[in-house]
Design an enzyme around this catalytic site. Structure first.
Site: not given
Length: 559
Positions: A331-332, A83, A221, A327-328
């Site tokens: 992530a899981a 502002e 990022r 990785g998987g």
């Protein structure tokens, strides 16, 4: 972090709008208001990653003639409010103008420069996309502007426009989600082939996505406070995790590894561009921890390493947005822990096959398609030859009435029962999770006092959120450190009148240091802590008020 959805929703292409407006804008004036608020939101989004943990603010000044006289956004922490910049750009055209703000002004330091700039600039009307999402700041600026005679309209209250409200929410989704969930806003990003593989069976993964998609990842990022990867990513890919080509902001790099089975040489151990934190299980490879420390890498140990504990820790360090590029398996685990808020999936038009080729998300324990997790507010965007699919795993929290009470600051109402007058405060480094009552940062005077009190008698350690003084040398240690802490608090609150006034304004309220990890100074996770910090502040408050030390305040405290 609402990059793709926000870009689509503000693009002006009706076919790309993801969120449908439930009620149309009734007049041409409201349509103009909506257009200017969209512009303010788009401006605010430019500051993502640079202002953390502050909100993203944008401001557009429209002169009485109808032309845009000035516009700006908050560039970074410590810079002039949007502002202030917009009013300065508008100059004399600001007289009688209308100011459009994506969000109600308000920051953690009580800075009223935004409101003052609008008043001094001669603005006559202010249109706001949404109220401030944090309870202790919500409505303050609106009241201040109206008390000075300005006409203030809010979308969702004075003006109709659900789409506008949603767009303004998206700009500050990280702040809203973080405040509601008590963990940083977390985004899981991955790139996969058309048949759902993130690497070949050999582990080779460069490059699945296109150059255009990788450039967008650099932007993601640059909008984050930190990037998290697992040990396998470090071993297989040796990433740098920089935000090159994505702007000036460089997020912290974080490696999660339970066993510290990591290479001795890796790009992430190079601290020349940006720092790295390694989080691991307590006791893992002590010798390697020392080696990392010698390179400047910070190592943080956890009793049990899991995404929830790690995210709570980074929440307490003041992190706002986290990008998961893991990785998987990790992530899981993060999804199962409930810490992932949003997903960005880059799908490349490639097929690689392979029975053992890894997928982006590991085992979640689901055995039927009916158990599948559905994304909310899904967006589709073509990026070069790839398709970017994004969406929320958790809905944006409803900010009315709400963000949890631990984020609230309130003035004591004598009509409210004492039992409900509890003010929680926690952490000095986290302005949006604090109530401004813990002001003893490493101020030189306090440090000097503490050091003099314990020199040659006790070891000294300090954490930012509170002082933990030494190790127990004798049976009287608890009493000594309480006495030292009280003297430090008294000095700090005596030196600064505004802090003293703030403490006195809590008269009649119970003060609770809500740290879930510190059982001595804080309240503990389930209220099993001793809350000595809150008790000392109440004792100090009584002393400042000229009262005798009141046992009633502390004896009634149950934490």
């Amino acid at each position: 972090m609402a990059l793709s959805c926000l870009t689509l929703s503000l693009s002006g292409n009706p076919s790309s709008l993801i969120f449908k407006c439930k009620a149309s804008l009734p007049t041409a004036l409201h349509a103009l208001d909506a257009a200017h608020i969209r512009r303010a939101a788009l401006l605010a989004d430019k500051s993502a990653g640079f202002t953390s943990p502050h909100p993203n603010f944008g401001c557009v000044i429209v002169a009485p003639s109808g032309h845009v006289a000035g516009e700006a956004y908050l560039y970074a922490q410590g810079t002039a409010a949007a502002e202030v910049q917009a009013v300065a750009a508008a100059a004399e055209s600001c007289r009688g103008a209308t100011a459009y703000l994506n969000m109600e002004p308000g920051d953690c330091h009580g800075d009223h420069s935004a409101v003052s700039a609008l008043l001094q600039g001669g603005v006559k009307r202010v249109v706001i996309g949404m109220r401030h999402p944090l309870q202790h700041l919500r409505g303050n600026a609106v009241r201040a502007l109206r008390n000075q005679g300005l006409h203030v309209d809010l979308f969702g209250e004075d003006l109709t426009g659900n789409l506008i409200e949603k767009e303004c929410l998206l700009v500050n989704a990280p702040l809203i989600c973080r405040a509601a969930s008590r963990v940083p806003f977390s985004v899981l990003k991955y790139a996969m082939t058309l048949d759902g593989k993130i690497a070949a069976s050999s582990g080779h993964a460069s490059w699945i996505s296109s150059k255009q998609s990788r450039h967008l990842v650099f932007e993601l990022r640059g909008r984050s406070d930190a990037i998290i990867v697992g040990g396998n990513t470090v071993r297989m890919d040796n990433p740098r995790l920089t935000a090159r080509h994505g702007g000036g902001h460089m997020p912290m790099r974080v490696v999660m590894s339970q066993t510290l089975d990591l290479p001795e040489e890796a790009n992430l151990w190079d601290m020349s561009e940006v720092s790295t934190i390694v989080v691991t299980q307590r006791g893992a490879r002590r010798s390697f921890q020392k080696q990392l420390a010698s390179k400047g890498v910070e190592v943080v140990e956890f009793d049990i390493l899991n995404p929830r504990e790690v995210m709570e820790y980074f929440h307490d360090r003041g992190y706002l947005s986290i990008l998961w590029e893991c990785g998987g398996a990790l992530a899981a685990s993060a999804i199962s822990s409930g810490v992932i808020h949003k997903v960005y999936a880059f799908v490349a038009p490639k097929i690689i096959g392979g029975k053992n080729a890894p997928s982006p998300v590991g085992e979640l324990g689901m055995v039927e398609m009916s158990q599948a997790l559905n994304l909310i507010d899904v967006c589709y965007k073509q990026v070069g030859p790839d398709m970017l699919i994004s969406g929320f795993l958790q809905p944006l929290p409803d900010i009315i009435p709400v963000i949890p009470s631990r984020d609230e600051t309130f003035v004591v109402d004598p009509t409210v029962s004492p039992e409900s007058r509890i003010i929680f405060f926690y952490k000095a480094w986290d302005p949006y999770g604090a109530l401004y009552l813990i002001f003893f940062l490493l101020h030189f005077f306090c440090f000097h006092l503490l050091f003099c009190c314990i020199a040659n008698r006790y070891n000294f350690m300090c954490r930012t959120e509170t002082f933990l003084l030494g190790t127990q040398i004798n049976s009287d240690w608890d009493n000594i450190k309480i006495d030292v802490m009280y003297k430090a608090l008294k000095c700090k609150f005596s030196m600064y009148p505004h802090l003293n006034s703030m403490l006195l304004s809590t008269a009649g309220s119970v003060l609770v240091e809500a740290s879930p990890h510190d059982l001595f100074w804080g309240g503990g996770r389930e209220g099993e802590g001793l809350n000595y910090l809150g008790r000392l502040l109440m004792k100090l408050r009584s002393e400042f008020l000229g009262e005798s030390s009141s046992s009633s305040e502390t004896s009634s405290l149950t934490v």
